[in-house]
Design a protein around this motif. Sequence first.
Motif, PDB file in Angstrom:
ATOM      1  N   HIS A   1       1.484 -23.966 -27.150  1.00 42.72           N
ATOM      2  CA  HIS A   1       1.191 -23.909 -25.806  1.00 42.72           C
ATOM      3  C   HIS A   1      -0.454 -23.512 -25.375  1.00 42.72           C
ATOM      4  O   HIS A   1      -0.694 -24.141 -24.537  1.00 42.72           O
ATOM      5  CB  HIS A   1       1.967 -22.540 -25.075  1.00 42.72           C
ATOM      6  CG  HIS A   1       1.856 -22.479 -23.567  1.00 42.72           C
ATOM      7  ND1 HIS A   1       1.347 -21.085 -22.922  1.00 42.72           N
ATOM      8  CD2 HIS A   1       2.223 -23.266 -22.697  1.00 42.72           C
ATOM      9  CE1 HIS A   1       1.105 -21.404 -21.853  1.00 42.72           C
ATOM     10  NE2 HIS A   1       1.771 -22.598 -21.500  1.00 42.72           N
ATOM     11  N   GLY A   2      -0.961 -22.867 -26.416  1.00 39.37           N
ATOM     12  CA  GLY A   2      -2.367 -22.651 -26.059  1.00 39.37           C
ATOM     13  C   GLY A   2      -3.053 -24.177 -26.263  1.00 39.37           C
ATOM     14  O   GLY A   2      -4.035 -24.346 -25.362  1.00 39.37           O
ATOM     15  N   LYS A   3      -2.575 -24.935 -27.015  1.00 33.31           N
ATOM     16  CA  LYS A   3      -3.169 -26.394 -26.992  1.00 33.31           C
ATOM     17  C   LYS A   3      -3.098 -27.086 -25.865  1.00 33.31           C
ATOM     18  O   LYS A   3      -3.746 -27.822 -25.227  1.00 33.31           O
ATOM     19  CB  LYS A   3      -2.567 -27.210 -28.292  1.00 33.31           C
ATOM     20  CG  LYS A   3      -3.221 -28.723 -28.349  1.00 33.31           C
ATOM     21  CD  LYS A   3      -2.313 -29.122 -29.489  1.00 33.31           C
ATOM     22  CE  LYS A   3      -1.052 -29.674 -28.705  1.00 33.31           C
ATOM     23  NZ  LYS A   3      -0.253 -30.798 -29.686  1.00 33.31           N
ATOM     24  N   ASN A   4      -1.538 -26.874 -25.159  1.00 32.48           N
ATOM     25  CA  ASN A   4      -1.304 -27.569 -24.157  1.00 32.48           C
ATOM     26  C   ASN A   4      -2.490 -26.853 -22.913  1.00 32.48           C
ATOM     27  O   ASN A   4      -2.750 -27.578 -21.952  1.00 32.48           O
ATOM     28  CB  ASN A   4       0.049 -27.255 -23.657  1.00 32.48           C
ATOM     29  CG  ASN A   4       0.920 -28.077 -24.637  1.00 32.48           C
ATOM     30  OD1 ASN A   4       0.579 -28.946 -25.170  1.00 32.48           O
ATOM     31  ND2 ASN A   4       1.993 -27.676 -24.497  1.00 32.48           N
ATOM     32  N   VAL A   5      -2.591 -25.576 -22.929  1.00 28.20           N
ATOM     33  CA  VAL A   5      -3.578 -24.898 -21.700  1.00 28.20           C
ATOM     34  C   VAL A   5      -4.938 -25.772 -21.989  1.00 28.20           C
ATOM     35  O   VAL A   5      -5.545 -25.880 -21.098  1.00 28.20           O
ATOM     36  CB  VAL A   5      -3.531 -23.380 -22.094  1.00 28.20           C
ATOM     37  CG1 VAL A   5      -4.798 -22.959 -21.254  1.00 28.20           C
ATOM     38  CG2 VAL A   5      -2.208 -22.828 -21.794  1.00 28.20           C
ATOM     39  N   TRP A   6      -5.349 -25.772 -23.402  1.00 23.70           N
ATOM     40  CA  TRP A   6      -6.655 -26.553 -23.581  1.00 23.70           C
ATOM     41  C   TRP A   6      -6.798 -27.763 -22.845  1.00 23.70           C
ATOM     42  O   TRP A   6      -7.792 -28.236 -22.215  1.00 23.70           O
ATOM     43  CB  TRP A   6      -7.004 -26.614 -25.199  1.00 23.70           C
ATOM     44  CG  TRP A   6      -7.945 -27.306 -25.635  1.00 23.70           C
ATOM     45  CD1 TRP A   6      -8.123 -28.644 -25.902  1.00 23.70           C
ATOM     46  CD2 TRP A   6      -9.159 -26.999 -25.658  1.00 23.70           C
ATOM     47  NE1 TRP A   6      -9.345 -29.035 -26.547  1.00 23.70           N
ATOM     48  CE2 TRP A   6     -10.194 -28.102 -26.195  1.00 23.70           C
ATOM     49  CE3 TRP A   6     -10.040 -25.639 -25.891  1.00 23.70           C
ATOM     50  CZ2 TRP A   6     -11.332 -28.065 -26.626  1.00 23.70           C
ATOM     51  CZ3 TRP A   6     -11.102 -25.526 -26.087  1.00 23.70           C
ATOM     52  CH2 TRP A   6     -11.947 -26.937 -26.485  1.00 23.70           C
ATOM     53  N   HIS A   7      -5.669 -28.536 -23.104  1.00 22.32           N
ATOM     54  CA  HIS A   7      -5.568 -29.842 -22.551  1.00 22.32           C
ATOM     55  C   HIS A   7      -5.678 -30.022 -21.090  1.00 22.32           C
ATOM     56  O   HIS A   7      -6.276 -30.649 -20.176  1.00 22.32           O
ATOM     57  CB  HIS A   7      -4.690 -30.865 -23.168  1.00 22.32           C
ATOM     58  CG  HIS A   7      -5.202 -31.125 -24.613  1.00 22.32           C
ATOM     59  ND1 HIS A   7      -5.913 -31.941 -24.757  1.00 22.32           N
ATOM     60  CD2 HIS A   7      -4.223 -30.916 -25.727  1.00 22.32           C
ATOM     61  CE1 HIS A   7      -6.276 -32.056 -26.132  1.00 22.32           C
ATOM     62  NE2 HIS A   7      -5.057 -31.467 -26.791  1.00 22.32           N
ATOM     63  N   LYS A   8      -4.575 -28.919 -20.523  1.00 24.57           N
ATOM     64  CA  LYS A   8      -4.585 -28.919 -19.305  1.00 24.57           C
ATOM     65  C   LYS A   8      -5.840 -28.646 -18.289  1.00 24.57           C
ATOM     66  O   LYS A   8      -5.983 -29.054 -17.042  1.00 24.57           O
ATOM     67  CB  LYS A   8      -3.471 -27.734 -18.633  1.00 24.57           C
ATOM     68  CG  LYS A   8      -3.412 -27.504 -17.357  1.00 24.57           C
ATOM     69  CD  LYS A   8      -2.137 -26.393 -17.299  1.00 24.57           C
ATOM     70  CE  LYS A   8      -2.282 -25.518 -15.842  1.00 24.57           C
ATOM     71  NZ  LYS A   8      -1.346 -24.561 -15.757  1.00 24.57           N
ATOM     72  N   ASN A   9      -6.759 -27.618 -19.011  1.00 24.24           N
ATOM     73  CA  ASN A   9      -7.915 -27.233 -17.981  1.00 24.24           C
ATOM     74  C   ASN A   9      -8.990 -28.318 -18.626  1.00 24.24           C
ATOM     75  O   ASN A   9     -10.164 -27.753 -18.208  1.00 24.24           O
ATOM     76  CB  ASN A   9      -8.120 -25.921 -18.451  1.00 24.24           C
ATOM     77  CG  ASN A   9      -7.245 -24.796 -17.827  1.00 24.24           C
ATOM     78  OD1 ASN A   9      -7.319 -24.571 -16.571  1.00 24.24           O
ATOM     79  ND2 ASN A   9      -5.967 -24.604 -18.622  1.00 24.24           N
ATOM     80  N   ASN A  10      -8.803 -29.261 -19.245  1.00 23.80           N
ATOM     81  CA  ASN A  10     -10.010 -30.198 -19.420  1.00 23.80           C
ATOM     82  C   ASN A  10     -11.055 -29.489 -20.271  1.00 23.80           C
ATOM     83  O   ASN A  10     -12.106 -30.203 -20.235  1.00 23.80           O
ATOM     84  CB  ASN A  10     -10.380 -30.814 -18.337  1.00 23.80           C
ATOM     85  CG  ASN A  10      -9.216 -31.896 -17.865  1.00 23.80           C
ATOM     86  OD1 ASN A  10      -8.549 -32.464 -18.668  1.00 23.80           O
ATOM     87  ND2 ASN A  10      -9.029 -31.841 -16.541  1.00 23.80           N
ATOM     88  N   CYS A  11     -10.736 -28.590 -21.291  1.00 22.41           N
ATOM     89  CA  CYS A  11     -11.742 -27.844 -21.839  1.00 22.41           C
ATOM     90  C   CYS A  11     -12.658 -28.824 -22.797  1.00 22.41           C
ATOM     91  O   CYS A  11     -13.736 -28.640 -22.911  1.00 22.41           O
ATOM     92  CB  CYS A  11     -11.285 -26.955 -23.008  1.00 22.41           C
ATOM     93  SG  CYS A  11     -10.374 -25.415 -22.020  1.00 22.41           S
ATOM     94  N   ILE A  12     -12.120 -30.018 -23.250  1.00 10.92           N
ATOM     95  CA  ILE A  12     -12.768 -30.864 -24.076  1.00 10.92           C
ATOM     96  C   ILE A  12     -13.723 -31.657 -23.230  1.00 10.92           C
ATOM     97  O   ILE A  12     -14.653 -32.389 -23.965  1.00 10.92           O
ATOM     98  CB  ILE A  12     -11.685 -31.769 -24.810  1.00 10.92           C
ATOM     99  CG1 ILE A  12     -12.536 -32.295 -26.154  1.00 10.92           C
ATOM    100  CG2 ILE A  12     -11.231 -32.848 -23.787  1.00 10.92           C
ATOM    101  CD1 ILE A  12     -11.397 -32.935 -27.006  1.00 10.92           C
ATOM    102  N   ASN A  13     -13.775 -31.627 -21.995  1.00  9.39           N
ATOM    103  CA  ASN A  13     -14.738 -32.238 -21.297  1.00  9.39           C
ATOM    104  C   ASN A  13     -16.033 -31.667 -21.261  1.00  9.39           C
ATOM    105  O   ASN A  13     -17.176 -32.322 -21.160  1.00  9.39           O
ATOM    106  CB  ASN A  13     -14.319 -32.327 -19.587  1.00  9.39           C
ATOM    107  CG  ASN A  13     -13.228 -33.327 -19.442  1.00  9.39           C
ATOM    108  OD1 ASN A  13     -12.791 -34.066 -20.121  1.00  9.39           O
ATOM    109  ND2 ASN A  13     -12.835 -33.668 -18.239  1.00  9.39           N
ATOM    110  N   CYS A  14     -16.225 -30.591 -21.626  1.00  9.86           N
ATOM    111  CA  CYS A  14     -17.382 -29.653 -21.941  1.00  9.86           C
ATOM    112  C   CYS A  14     -17.475 -29.217 -23.406  1.00  9.86           C
ATOM    113  O   CYS A  14     -18.670 -29.275 -23.983  1.00  9.86           O
ATOM    114  CB  CYS A  14     -17.500 -28.346 -21.244  1.00  9.86           C
ATOM    115  SG  CYS A  14     -17.578 -28.831 -19.092  1.00  9.86           S
TER     116      CYS A  14
END
Length: 286
Positions: free
Chosen positions: A47-60
């Motif tokens: 679920h934490g991985k899904n939160v990571w993608h949901k909030n577009n953390c990888i954009n930064c």
Amino acid sequence: MNKRQARLFAIGSTVVAAVAFLALTIDSHRQFPALTNAQNITPAVTHGKNVWHKNNCINCHTLFGEGAYYAPDLTKIAQQRGAPYLQAYLRDPSKFYDEQRHRRLMPKQDMTDAEIADLVAFLDWVSKVDNQGWPPRPILVTGAGVAITGTRSADQAAAVSRSAPPPGPESLPSDKDPMALGEIVFRTVSPACTACHSLVPGANMAGPSLAGVATRAQQIVSSPEYKGKAKDVEGYLSESITSPSAHLVPGAMYSANGVSFMPATFGKDLTPDQVAHLSAYLASFK
């Protein structure tokens, strides 16, 4: 080499390369479960991985060197910062940095406590993947600095490059030089002291700047508000390393719910001599 020999060489080298590639592929798949820490993938991590993608953390941010380079790589952030710090930071990043002064542009994501807890669980899992030292660079933080030996001043500390390599075996000091030994502990302990502390005056990071820490330590020990057991500067510094919650420095940046964000593992991970050497080294920053 005639045509027949060239043909046989090409065929033979192709077969050898294919066999080597197949063997390496099989070996990689054999090691994947251990290297990727797969046995510790829990529903919270997923679920934490899904939160990571949901909030577009990888954009930064980046993980394992992949992603955007606008903000720090977070591959080892859970080991460097710890869960209490990350949870408090994710609730409200503005309490930790002033965007005008530090140019910290981390937005408040308005995540629920459950989402934050699972995102931290995901980052903790990531930090324990055996990435064999990749990416080969430290987390990027404001004001990070590397210590120097000898008599230290704030100006000297500010002038030292954060990218200076750790000393090689040939430059290790003798056991009669506790401050120099303490510097090596400061630079090589895991998680590294420089991941959270700067030696530059006013450059507060996850932890306060250590410029002038000896002077502040003397003031704290002498203060009636001091709640620890130390009697002198080096005792206070040792206590701060091994029992960081014994006395909490006021301010939401460094503690929450009566617990310091400083990892409480150094008392087990360091020997008494290493703690003493590190304290002697920090006591030289007056």
